[in-house]
Design an enzyme around this catalytic site. Structure first.
Site, PDB file in Angstrom:
ATOM      1  N   PRO A  33     -14.852 -37.656  35.770  1.00  0.00           N
ATOM      2  CA  PRO A  33     -14.848 -37.274  34.360  1.00  0.00           C
ATOM      3  C   PRO A  33     -14.694 -35.763  34.229  1.00  0.00           C
ATOM      4  O   PRO A  33     -15.389 -34.998  34.887  1.00  0.00           O
ATOM      5  CB  PRO A  33     -16.216 -37.747  33.855  1.00  0.00           C
ATOM      6  CG  PRO A  33     -17.065 -37.817  35.084  1.00  0.00           C
ATOM      7  CD  PRO A  33     -16.151 -38.182  36.210  1.00  0.00           C
ATOM      8  N   MET A  34     -13.756 -35.345  33.383  1.00  0.00           N
ATOM      9  CA  MET A  34     -13.534 -33.917  33.161  1.00  0.00           C
ATOM     10  C   MET A  34     -13.392 -33.675  31.666  1.00  0.00           C
ATOM     11  O   MET A  34     -12.570 -34.319  30.995  1.00  0.00           O
ATOM     12  CB  MET A  34     -12.282 -33.437  33.898  1.00  0.00           C
ATOM     13  CG  MET A  34     -12.411 -33.456  35.412  1.00  0.00           C
ATOM     14  SD  MET A  34     -10.889 -32.931  36.263  1.00  0.00           S
ATOM     15  CE  MET A  34      -9.900 -34.435  36.123  1.00  0.00           C
ATOM     16  N   ALA A  35     -14.211 -32.766  31.155  1.00  0.00           N
ATOM     17  CA  ALA A  35     -14.217 -32.478  29.723  1.00  0.00           C
ATOM     18  C   ALA A  35     -12.848 -31.984  29.274  1.00  0.00           C
ATOM     19  O   ALA A  35     -12.265 -31.090  29.888  1.00  0.00           O
ATOM     20  CB  ALA A  35     -15.278 -31.428  29.400  1.00  0.00           C
ATOM     21  N   GLN A  87     -19.289 -41.888  31.413  1.00  0.00           N
ATOM     22  CA  GLN A  87     -20.286 -41.025  32.046  1.00  0.00           C
ATOM     23  C   GLN A  87     -21.212 -40.428  30.987  1.00  0.00           C
ATOM     24  O   GLN A  87     -20.760 -39.876  29.985  1.00  0.00           O
ATOM     25  CB  GLN A  87     -19.676 -39.884  32.852  1.00  0.00           C
ATOM     26  CG  GLN A  87     -20.762 -39.193  33.691  1.00  0.00           C
ATOM     27  CD  GLN A  87     -20.293 -37.921  34.375  1.00  0.00           C
ATOM     28  OE1 GLN A  87     -19.964 -36.962  33.710  1.00  0.00           O
ATOM     29  NE2 GLN A  87     -20.296 -37.921  35.699  1.00  0.00           N
ATOM     30  N   CYS A 118     -23.318 -30.906  36.693  1.00  0.00           N
ATOM     31  CA  CYS A 118     -22.753 -29.834  35.879  1.00  0.00           C
ATOM     32  C   CYS A 118     -23.331 -28.476  36.295  1.00  0.00           C
ATOM     33  O   CYS A 118     -24.542 -28.278  36.282  1.00  0.00           O
ATOM     34  CB  CYS A 118     -23.032 -30.077  34.402  1.00  0.00           C
ATOM     35  SG  CYS A 118     -22.288 -28.833  33.326  1.00  0.00           S
ATOM     36  N   ASN A 222     -16.579 -36.214  46.978  1.00  0.00           N
ATOM     37  CA  ASN A 222     -15.845 -35.454  45.970  1.00  0.00           C
ATOM     38  C   ASN A 222     -15.754 -33.996  46.417  1.00  0.00           C
ATOM     39  O   ASN A 222     -16.730 -33.442  46.930  1.00  0.00           O
ATOM     40  CB  ASN A 222     -16.572 -35.575  44.629  1.00  0.00           C
ATOM     41  CG  ASN A 222     -15.946 -34.779  43.499  1.00  0.00           C
ATOM     42  OD1 ASN A 222     -16.655 -34.221  42.659  1.00  0.00           O
ATOM     43  ND2 ASN A 222     -14.636 -34.705  43.442  1.00  0.00           N
ATOM     44  N   GLY A 246     -10.990 -34.973  41.120  1.00  0.00           N
ATOM     45  CA  GLY A 246     -11.090 -34.228  39.868  1.00  0.00           C
ATOM     46  C   GLY A 246      -9.884 -33.337  39.659  1.00  0.00           C
ATOM     47  O   GLY A 246      -8.807 -33.794  39.295  1.00  0.00           O
ATOM     48  N   ARG A 247     -10.042 -32.058  39.950  1.00  0.00           N
ATOM     49  CA  ARG A 247      -8.993 -31.082  39.648  1.00  0.00           C
ATOM     50  C   ARG A 247      -7.671 -31.373  40.349  1.00  0.00           C
ATOM     51  O   ARG A 247      -6.608 -30.952  39.884  1.00  0.00           O
ATOM     52  CB  ARG A 247      -9.489 -29.674  40.005  1.00  0.00           C
ATOM     53  CG  ARG A 247     -10.635 -29.175  39.140  1.00  0.00           C
ATOM     54  CD  ARG A 247     -11.163 -27.841  39.653  1.00  0.00           C
ATOM     55  NE  ARG A 247     -11.690 -27.961  41.009  1.00  0.00           N
ATOM     56  CZ  ARG A 247     -11.682 -26.971  41.903  1.00  0.00           C
ATOM     57  NH1 ARG A 247     -11.136 -25.801  41.597  1.00  0.00           N
ATOM     58  NH2 ARG A 247     -12.193 -27.156  43.101  1.00  0.00           N
TER      59      ARG A 247
END
EC number: 1.3.1.-
Length: 393
Positions: A33-35, A87, A118, A222, A246-247
């Site tokens: 999950p990425m904002a 999430q 976070c 991760n 993620g990225r």
């Protein structure tokens, strides 16, 4: 699986499907999950290329319980999302429990993940995010409550965390055991501390240690997975049951196709030329319009993706600047038409890290946070302000 059991074939990883409670994930890959990134539009793009679990943007438990319009948007899913994954972030066991109960009773999710990773200062300075597992009593209460509420609907609940606050205050092994004992379906570890933010290298050895410490539940790794080869290397080095990306997929939704191929033993990799990247950008923008039902908001959102999509490609500084300020779909179409559609995949220049890494720095924490492992009365009051709409980890 222990580290010594990892297969050594160059082309085939004999990983079984990932089991999350009653869910079977054929390709053991999770979109982190990425904002501002993993909304329904981007999740669709990723699903179209490969398999896995595609997690929504993080939503705060308090906002969800209060049914804010934004929180309700964040938990929305396309009808064809087979595994609706949400999430949650929270610092109060009761509020987290109410949010999980809402997701279960109102059938909003098939899988729930809790964020304990976070590293953002405005969260950690109030004791949230990656700072929270330091307080054993609070962490235990949140995970136990969430697991019990999720179990009422047979929904698997997992956690994602970091190694700890810094190298002198590591929490991941203890937190992993607590979560395992509470009944979580899996634990994911980002191999960095909060103080590292996204800088330096992810500690895959720590991921391997967690895998060894928790032989009876799935452990996911991760950090620094920029390619399918990186994912294969992580599995071989650590013995994890799956990877969290993620990225590495920013501007590259086709990475999930590469990952699926790698886990199936194929050397096939997606190497798009500029024409294919251009088509993906335009489709992404169109999907964002559907997501937000607002073209202006959608085009503002696509701007941050431009540098990621065109990393390494010959575009030109002036055109890059225009793409980064594109106002409408019509203008986007015109700008993309200026690209050299015969330009091939540029090779290594398009690979590797993307997104901001930040720099190592001392993690912002509440006063006296590190003095003891349990919450004081004043710290309980401070935590009331920790639920903010930011995420990462």
């Amino acid at each position: 699986m222990t580290v010594t059991d990892i297969p050594t074939s160059d082309t085939k990883l004999d990983l079984p499907p990932l089991k999350l409670g009653n869910i079977t994930v054929e390709t053991p890959v999770v979109l982190a999950p990425m904002a501002g990134i993993t909304n329904t539009a981007f999740r669709r793009l990723c699903r179209e290329h490969g398999g896995g679990v595609f997690v929504s943007e993080m939503v705060t438990s308090r906002a969800l319980v209060e049914r804010t319009p934004e929180s309700m948007r964040l938990i929305s899913h396309d009808e064809d999302e087979k595994i609706r994954s949400v999430q949650l972030y929270g610092v109060d066991p009761q509020t987290v429990g109410r949010a999980v109960r809402m997701l279960v009773e109102e059938d909003h999710a098939d899988h729930i993940d809790l964020n304990f990773g976070c590293p953002v200062a405005k969260v950690t300075r109030r004791g949230g995010g990656a700072a929270l597992p330091w307080k054993i009593d609070l962490f235990t209460a949140i995970v136990n409550t969430a697991v019990k509420e999720a179990a009422q609907g047979g929904i698997p609940l997992t956690i994602k965390m970091r190694k700890g606050i810094d190298d002198d205050h590591l929490t991941y092994l203890e937190a992993g055991r607590i979560a395992r004992d509470a009944g979580v379906a899996a634990v994911a570890l980002h191999g960095r501390t909060a103080s590292q933010f996204y800088s330096g290298k992810a500690d895959w050895d720590a991921i391997a240690r967690l895998r060894e410490a928790l032989p009876d539940i799935p452990v996911l790794g991760n950090g620094d997975i920029w390619s399918a080869e990186d994912a294969v290397a992580m599995v071989r080095q650590t013995g994890v049951d799956g990877v969290v990306v993620g990225r590495g997929c920013q501007g590259r939704p086709w990475l999930f196709g590469d990952l699926m191929a790698a886990f199936e033993g194929s050397d096939d990799r997606h190497r798009p030329g500029l024409a294919e990247v251009s088509a993906a950008v335009y489709r992404h923008a169109e999907l964002l319009v559907d997501t937000f039902d607002d073209e202006n908001k959608a085009l503002r959102d696509i701007r941050k993706h431009m540098a990621w999509y065109f990393k390494g490609y010959v575009v030109g500084g002036e055109l890059r600047a225009q793409l980064a300020a594109v106002p409408t779909l019509e203008v986007l179409r015109g700008l993309l038409d200026q690209l050299d559609m015969d330009s091939p995949y540029p090779g290594q220049d398009a690979e590797g890290p993307r997104g901001r890494a930040g720099t190592p720095k001392r993690t912002a924490l509440p006063e006296g946070w590190l003095n003891e492992r349990t919450l004081s009365g004043s710290q309980k009051v401070q935590l009331a302000g920790a639920e903010l709409d930011v995420s990462g980890g």
